[in-house]
Design an enzyme around this catalytic site. Structure first.
Site, short mmCIF file in Angstrom:
data_model
loop_
_atom_site.label_atom_id
_atom_site.label_comp_id
_atom_site.label_asym_id
_atom_site.label_seq_id
_atom_site.Cartn_x
_atom_site.Cartn_y
_atom_site.Cartn_z
CD GLU A 7 -11.37 -23.09 26.21
OE1 GLU A 7 -12.53 -22.68 26.24
OE2 GLU A 7 -10.62 -22.94 25.23
CG HIS A 13 -16.20 -20.11 26.93
ND1 HIS A 13 -16.50 -19.66 25.66
CD2 HIS A 13 -14.93 -20.59 26.87
CE1 HIS A 13 -15.45 -19.84 24.87
NE2 HIS A 13 -14.49 -20.42 25.58
NE ARG A 31 3.54 6.66 26.35
CZ ARG A 31 3.68 7.77 27.05
NH1 ARG A 31 4.40 7.75 28.17
NH2 ARG A 31 3.12 8.89 26.66
CD GLU A 60 -6.12 -15.52 17.15
OE1 GLU A 60 -6.16 -14.93 18.23
OE2 GLU A 60 -7.07 -16.13 16.67
CG ASN A 75 -10.23 -19.33 18.42
OD1 ASN A 75 -10.46 -19.06 19.60
ND2 ASN A 75 -9.55 -18.53 17.62
NE ARG A 126 -3.03 -16.62 21.11
CZ ARG A 126 -2.53 -15.89 22.09
NH1 ARG A 126 -1.37 -15.30 21.94
NH2 ARG A 126 -3.17 -15.75 23.24
CG HIS A 168 -17.29 -17.67 19.77
ND1 HIS A 168 -16.13 -17.60 19.04
CD2 HIS A 168 -16.90 -17.67 21.07
CE1 HIS A 168 -15.10 -17.56 19.86
NE2 HIS A 168 -15.54 -17.61 21.09
CG HIS A 218 -13.55 -21.57 20.99
ND1 HIS A 218 -12.99 -22.78 21.30
CD2 HIS A 218 -13.39 -20.80 22.10
CE1 HIS A 218 -12.48 -22.74 22.53
NE2 HIS A 218 -12.73 -21.55 23.04
CE LYS A 251 -5.75 -13.97 21.15
NZ LYS A 251 -6.84 -14.77 20.56
CE LYS A 291 -3.80 -19.39 25.14
NZ LYS A 291 -4.93 -18.63 25.60
#
Ligand code: GLY
Length: 344
Positions: A179, A244, A115, A217, A225, A221, A232, A228, A137, A207
């Site tokens: 990026e 990417h 956990r 988010e 993106n 946040r 994507h 993006h 994340k 960031k």
């Protein structure tokens, strides 16, 4: 903690706040950032990374596979079972050494093992250092899509070793620059005037501040993106040979062209987007053979779209989510990154 020669940036997320150390040789500070009560450390990496670390206590290396297929629930199960066999306890720690794939996988394993055990990231790619390693994340893919299972699990510390970036293949480093270009428009200003170490630290700081304001988010946040949505769409199904960051670079110029057509930014600001992307030697046009109809369709399927087609766009208040309803504007902006015609 003092580490001469390294820049320390704190990511301030309450009682889970943590230091990020940036600089040449940052990996050698690992023993200083291992949680005090840990008796042993599970080091998770990939064979191709080839970077040895010394956590200063008993440790064992666990190697995961290469490529997106290694970013799976079965890798998490394998890792957790190996941790049990070796005797890793709740008081111990995981160390991830690698790029975003390794930190996402090891971070998720750490978040669910007993956990939750502390995890330290030694990030070895530019893309990882300025994005994946920061902000908590973690996650893996399902056959149905990328990053569909995961957890928010803040690392105990992050080491961004800029020395190892010199060993990256040029295209991998270039992808990271795409990026990085994004941060110019998130308050970074003329980042290209800084040396690489200061630039990475500046991106981590930006960031970190966004994550501190909106860890889960729920709102702001989403500005991370920026660029993006088109990226994507271009990356889906691997239809084009695009990394990417290369896709993000095109997406940044697209977002600028879109923002301009919506009256949010002027021509000078669009030109600044084009200048920054060109400064990093990245393309600003969609690959030959891109189908505009398919791209427009993919926009509304993008998981970041909340209500209709929500783009992250620059404007008088900075970068923010904007609902775009006029498909003709989406198409006109797409034309501007299809044939390099620029502002029309
Ligand atoms: N990569 C975007 C975020 O961490 O929110």
């Amino acid at each position: 903690m003092t580490n001469p020669g390294l820049i320390e940036v704190e990511v301030a997320v309450g009682d889970r706040s943590y230091p990020t150390l940036v600089g040449d040789g940052a990996r050698h500070a690992l023993a200083d950032v291992i949680p005090e009560r840990a008796r042993r450390v599970a080091v998770v990496t990939q064979a191709a990374i080839g970077i040895e670390v010394d956590p200063g206590i008993d440790h064992r290396v666990f190697v995961i596979g290469e490529g997106e297929q290694a970013k799976s629930l079965s890798t998490i199960e394998d890792l957790c079972r190996q941790f049990v066999s070796w005797g890793l306890t709740r008081g111990d720690a995981v160390v991830a050494v690698g790029g975003g794939l390794v930190t996402d996988v090891a971070g998720f394993a750490a978040s669910v093992y007993h956990r939750g055990v502390p995890v330290v990231y030694v990030s070895t790619t530019l893309l990882g250092q300025i994005d994946a390693a920061i902000g908590g994340k973690t996650g893996v893919n399902l056959p149905e899509g990328k990053n569909l299972v995961g957890a928010f699990w803040q690392p105990h510390a992050v080491l961004c070793d800029t020395e190892v970036l010199a060993t990256l293949p040029p295209r991998e480093l270039g992808s990271g620059m795409g990026e990085l270009a994004k941060y110019h428009f998130l308050g970074g200003g003329n980042l290209d005037r800084l040396d690489l170490c200061e630039r990475v630290a500046a991106c981590v700081r930006i960031k970190g501040e966004v994550v501190a304001a909106d860890e889960r988010e729920g709102g702001i946040r989403a500005i991370l993106n920026y660029g993006h949505t088109l990226a994507h769409a271009l990356e889906i199904d691997g239809a084009f040979d695009l990394r990417h960051g290369e896709a993000v670079a095109i997406g940044l110029v697209y977002a600028a062209e879109l923002g301009h057509r919506l009256g949010r930014i002027d021509e000078t600001r669009v030109a600044e987007h084009r200048r920054v992307v060109a400064a990093y030697d990245l393309a600003a046009t969609v690959p030959a053979g891109s189908d505009p109809d398919h791209i427009i369709e993919l926009f509304s399927r993008d998981k970041k779209a909340i209500d209709g087609v929500t783009f992250v766009l620059d404007g008088p208040n900075g970068v923010e989510p904007v609902l775009v309803e006029d498909e003709a504007v989406l198409r006109a902006a797409l034309a501007a990154v299809t044939n390099n015609e620029g502002i029309s």
